[in-house]
Write an enzyme that holds these catalytic residues in place. Structure first.
Site, PDB file in Angstrom:
ATOM      1  CB  CYS A   1      36.882   8.395  -0.217  1.00 50.80           C
ATOM      2  SG  CYS A   1      36.105   9.822  -1.030  1.00 50.80           S
ATOM      3  CG  MET A   2      37.879  11.404  -3.642  1.00 52.14           C
ATOM      4  SD  MET A   2      38.303  13.036  -3.592  1.00 52.14           S
ATOM      5  CE  MET A   2      39.542  13.360  -3.152  1.00 52.14           C
TER       6      MET A   2
ATOM      7  N   GLY B   1      32.941   8.385  -4.506  1.00 59.03           N
ATOM      8  CA  GLY B   1      32.042   7.766  -3.681  1.00 59.03           C
ATOM      9  C   GLY B   1      31.038   8.829  -3.244  1.00 59.03           C
ATOM     10  CD  GLN B   2      32.332  11.816   0.635  1.00 57.58           C
ATOM     11  OE1 GLN B   2      31.638  12.416   1.642  1.00 57.58           O
ATOM     12  NE2 GLN B   2      33.790  11.925   0.386  1.00 57.58           N
TER      13      GLN B   2
ATOM     14  CG  MET C   1      36.335   3.540  -1.542  1.00 56.72           C
ATOM     15  SD  MET C   1      37.052   5.265  -1.565  1.00 56.72           S
ATOM     16  CE  MET C   1      36.523   5.997  -3.195  1.00 56.72           C
TER      17      MET C   1
ATOM     18  CE  LYS D   1      24.056   3.724  -2.430  1.00 54.41           C
ATOM     19  NZ  LYS D   1      24.353   2.419  -2.673  1.00 54.41           N
TER      20      LYS D   1
END
Lengths: 101, 841
Positions: free
Chosen positions: B198-199, B412-413, B375, B114
């Protein structure tokens, strides 16, 4: 035409690892560099299109002789962006966004 | 209509000359690529320690490669929370190359697939380039001035009903500006990020255990751990560059044991020494089972427990609270007594001997054990509890506070930590770990923002799920008071759970208004009344904060297309329009503009940064915002250095504390006396070995929790006999808005699919590629089957990735949340499957 520098980490099974490297040597798109330690091998990958580039990358990742593929660099100045993905299905009936675009 | 003019055709001689040049250029680039890869391969991830000088940019260093006309500068990657540094090559206002940054401690010259394509995300053909207002006949392009006025009027119409929904992809200044706008300007606290999805459970897990958010350890742990345990986590595909540290160590012959505890086989499993496949939700039993083993074998760390821990429990496990109630070791011992290996096997499906194995590993004091999760543990209807339990396993066994011994959540971000957690862009929070409900915290904030006392609202705003339920509820009905949401850098029309419930109702919602700032059309722009075109990544200045507390800065390197503009500017411009309209909330207590301090140049002159032509002029707005924000960072020992220090560095991990010689020192290991400057001194005058200085019990101790295994709210039954788990794939990031514009990523995984176990597929007469209907109590979807593919669920489970905006799996998922963190459970609900059609997908 993407040109990238990748690092392969070969698996501990020397037979599978050798087979993976042999395949790389036989592929004209791949240039194999000098090993760093026993299992890390830099390569370059030169392909005609981004699609081919991706297929090649995936094949490397899937090879049982290769544990991991890292990316060091990519030059993609000749690349073109893709067509847009299809838009969402939520509330499609209300959307006239495509017309405005 | 063609988008570009046709170039004149060159003659043969020109073609020959150009071909020679192209060939030379290709040969050159190839040699550069080989040199770069070789150099990166030589880098060792080992021996990273806090004694290594901070990485500084060195203009004399010849890498990245010198290529004619290409300018290089640093930026963190735009995608996951690892925080890899990318060297970005630009030419003629376009990103033409990326290389891993060899000076970055996070990734040491490496990127994943990515990151490899991160430059291409800017150049999808359908970039949004003009503000678009929905009318009766469709979307109409309008000017920015008009768009700003539309938003300002929505605010003045009902300031208490105006909300902002953002994300962990906001830069720190963007999130901070939104915080100040909503909490300081509108006094309503209706701001929440998608990080809630998500967190949030990781946050409540850290706070419930240590009294303060974010991991104590860091990525250096991965360089020295003897055992790495992934709890419902797939770093080989989701955080590949971190996983590369483990791969690198193994390739050099180091013995590192990888134990994958998961609900489906992944690429991480392929490289694991042990794979423990558990039934969804039963990780609660596994964690209890490990603690039971530590107790019965008397291999828990008595000294660590006596010196550094208290025990905690829930009075009513069905109504848990963040702080619970005090407990004792004896209570704890009794509570975990039922989690024998056999009982845990019965609940989880993990063989008893594997529970014994985990117990033995944690019982060995000479090993160093790092747990990783993301997650799988957070998007969990008992998310806070499983986070607490994994921390408790580490505390009880004393595997804490030494390099390699750490419970570490990943994000995740790219700025879930930096913007959502540290800036506190959550409905209940304020910057720097402060809370809106606490008078003293609001007063501190009002003082730092120069607001009149009482401006800020003590009532927390709506969290994500409630916020969206509110805008989808008629205003005259209870709970329907939010009438406008401004969405930035996220795609809730795709990612919220149980989408049908939210978006299918159309009646009585005519007064509701959705504003969406984004870079591409998405499932959410499809629902928008006003769409604003945004700048992204290196089209703007930015600061992110990654999973290991590392704050990372970058400068704008190319300009955005068309009329796309920074999200931060958009907020300041609306605030200024309100100020000019006389809106009291946009004035400080001296009557000056809310963002007045951000608009001052170095000589103290006010620059109209709300006018786009001045936004990148005499004032670096990111810097002026950051300098105000970092005052908050000191309130809870998350100290940030001055902005200019981040310009020089490849990120610094907080707390960053100034040294007597004027340099700034980062912290790798929190709460550990050998590294954390805030650890208090003991009677001998030396820093204590461990000090949980934000303890919820105010005694320097962390909390070891007990929480029993309780069945999840929905489980497979006769009607819906399968578990559904959702998640990500390597090639796509989150809802695919960016990665689906990258040709090779889109072609590799163009559409979503459902992974099914071969035996389940055979039983249902489903062949590879055949279309399968997946139904839950909430909705259905049809997807092609994938059998024996990259991910392999066990019998009775299916897996669907959520990146595909044309196949919204969140019409099927459950909107139950963790009762403490309010994070939805995307990882399990009950579904049934059937053949949808004889045609192949």
């Amino acid at each position: 035409m993407p040109i990238s520098g990748l690092i392969l980490t070969l698996c501990s099974d020397s037979k599978a690892a050798q087979s993976a490297i042999l395949k790389c040597h036989e592929d004209p798109r791949i240039e194999v560099g000098e090993f760093v330690g026993l299992r890390r091998c830099p390569i370059t990958l030169t392909t005609q299109s981004q699609e081919e580039d991706k297929a090649c990358w995936q094949a490397l990742q899937a090879d049982p002789g290769i544990d991991h593929v890292d990316v060091a660099c990519v030059f993609f100045d000749d690349d073109q962006a893709d067509d847009s993905p299809k838009q969402a299905t939520v509330d499609d009936s209300d959307s006239t966004l495509a017309q405005a675009q | 209509m063609t988008r570009t003019a046709r170039l004149p055709k060159p003659n043969d001689l020109e073609i020959s000359f150009m071909s020679t040049l192209q060939l030379d250029r290709r040969r050159f680039l190839k040699s550069v690529a080989m040199a770069t890869a070789t150099a990166a391969a030589h880098e060792s991830f080992a021996a990273t320690s806090n004694n290594v000088p901070l990485p500084l940019l060195d203009p004399q260093v010849s890498d990245p490669p010198s290529i004619d006309g290409v300018t290089w500068d640093k930026a963190p990657c735009r995608f996951c929370g690892t925080g890899c540094h990318v060297m970005v090559g630009t030419k003629d206002n376009r990103v033409v190359a990326v290389a891993g940054d060899r000076h970055a401690p996070v990734n040491k010259g490496l990127l994943c697939v990515k990151g490899y394509h991160v430059g291409s995300i800017l150049y999808g053909k359908d970039r949004l380039t003009k503000p678009l207002l929905k009318t009766d006949t469709g979307y109409k392009a309008i000017s920015w001035d008009e768009a700003i006025q539309v938003i300002a009027k929505r605010v003045t119409r009902n300031p208490k009903g105006f909300a902002i929904y953002g994300s962990g992809q906001w830069t720190i200044p963007e999130g901070y500006a939104c915080q100040k706008f909503i909490k300081g300007g509108l006094s309503n606290n209706h701001i929440d990020p998608n990080a809630r999805l998500c967190m949030a459970s990781a946050v409540t897990g850290f706070i419930g255990t240590y009294g303060v958010d974010e991991p104590a350890g860091c990525y250096d742990d991965l360089d020295v751990a003897d055992v790495i345990i992934t709890w419902g986590n797939n770093p080989a595909e989701m955080h590949p560059v971190l996983f590369s540290r483990f791969i690198d160590r193994r390739s050099r012959g180091e013995k590192v044991t990888l134990i994958d505890i998961g609900t489906r086989r992944t690429r991480t499993t392929e490289l694991a020494n042990e794979y423990l496949c558990f039934k969804p939700h039963t990780d609660l039993a596994i964690a209890n089972g490990i603690m039971h083993q530590l107790i019965v074998n008397e291999t828990y760390d008595k000294q660590f427990i006596e010196k550094h821990c208290n025990f905690r429990k829930q009075v009513d496990p069905h109504k848990p609270t963040l702080k619970g109630a005090p407990s004792t070791f004896e209570d704890f011992k009794q509570a975990v007594a039922e989690y024998t290996p056999e009982k845990v096997e019965e609940i989880s499906g993990v063989p008893a001997e594997k529970i014994v194995l985990l117990g033995k590993l944690f019982g060995q004091r000479d090993l160093r054990i790092t747990s990783l999760w993301c997650m799988g543990m957070n998007q969990h209807s008992a998310g806070t509890m499983i986070n607490n339990l994994v921390h408790s396993v580490h505390l009880l066994s004393g595997h804490f506070g030494k390099p390699g011994d750490a419970p570490t959540s990943l994000t995740g971000q790219p700025s879930a930590c930096g913007t959502a957690r540290e800036v506190g862009t959550l409905a209940h929070a304020l910057p720097g770990g402060r809370l809106v409900a606490k008078d003293a915290h609001r007063h501190e904030t009002e003082d730092l923002w120069n607001l009149p006392r009482g401006r800020m609202n003590p009532k927390p705003g709506y969290h994500t799920v409630k916020m969206w339920e509110s805008i989808c509820t008629p205003t005259h009905e209870p709970g329907g008071e939010v009438d406008t949401i401004w969405v930035q850098v996220t795609n809730p029309g795709q990612t919220l759970p149980n989408l049908h419930k939210l978006f299918d109702r159309k009646d009585d919602l005519k007064d509701k208004f959705l504003i969406v700032s984004d870079v591409y059309p998405t499932a959410t722009t499809q629902l928008a009344d006003l769409i604003l075109p945004s700048a992204m990544w290196v089209e703007k200045n930015g600061i992110f904060g990654n999973s290991e507390r590392r704050t990372q800065q970058w400068f704008r390197q190319v300009t955005p297309p068309g009329d796309a503009r920074d999200d931060c500017w958009q907020v300041i411009a609306v605030a200024r329009a309100l100020f000019d309209m006389g809106f009291e909330g946009m004035k400080d207590k001296d009557g000056k503009f809310l963002f007045h301090p951000q608009s001052l140049d170095e000589n103290g002159n006010e620059i109209p940064i709300w006018q786009w032509e001045h936004y990148y002029g005499k004032v670096n707005v990111d810097k002026t915002i950051f300098e105000e924000y970092r005052q908050f960072s000191r309130l809870k020992h998350k100290d940030l250095a001055p902005y200019d220090e981040y310009v020089k560095a490849r990120g610094l991990r907080w707390p960053v504390v100034e040294q007597p010689d004027g340099t700034w020192r980062e912290t790798g290991f929190r709460f550990s006396g050998f590294d954390d400057p805030y650890v208090r001194k003991g009677p001998d005058g030396k820093p204590m070995d461990i000090d949980f200085y934000h303890s919820t019990t105010s005694d320097g101790r962390a909390q070891v929790w007990h929480y029993p295994y309780i069945d999840p709210p929905e489980m497979p039954d006769d009607q819906y006999p399968f578990w559904l788990c959702t998640g990500r794939v390597l090639e796509h990031w989150h809802s695919g808005t960016m990665t689906r514009r990258v040709p090779q990523l889109a072609r590799a995984v163009p559409r979503s699919y459902v992974e099914i176990h071969p035996d389940d597929a055979r039983a249902a007469n489903i062949g590879n590629g055949r279309l399968v209907k997946i139904e839950s109590r909430r909705g259905s979807i049809v997807l092609p089957a994938r059998i024996n593919g990259r991910g392999q669920p066990p019998r009775g489970s299916i897996f669907v990735p959520f990146f595909d905006e044309t196949k919204l799996i969140n019409n099927v998922t459950l909107d139950v949340t963790c009762p403490i963190s309010k994070e939805p459970d995307y990882k399990k609900c009950a579904v049934r499957i059937s053949v949808a059609s004889s045609s192949r997908g």
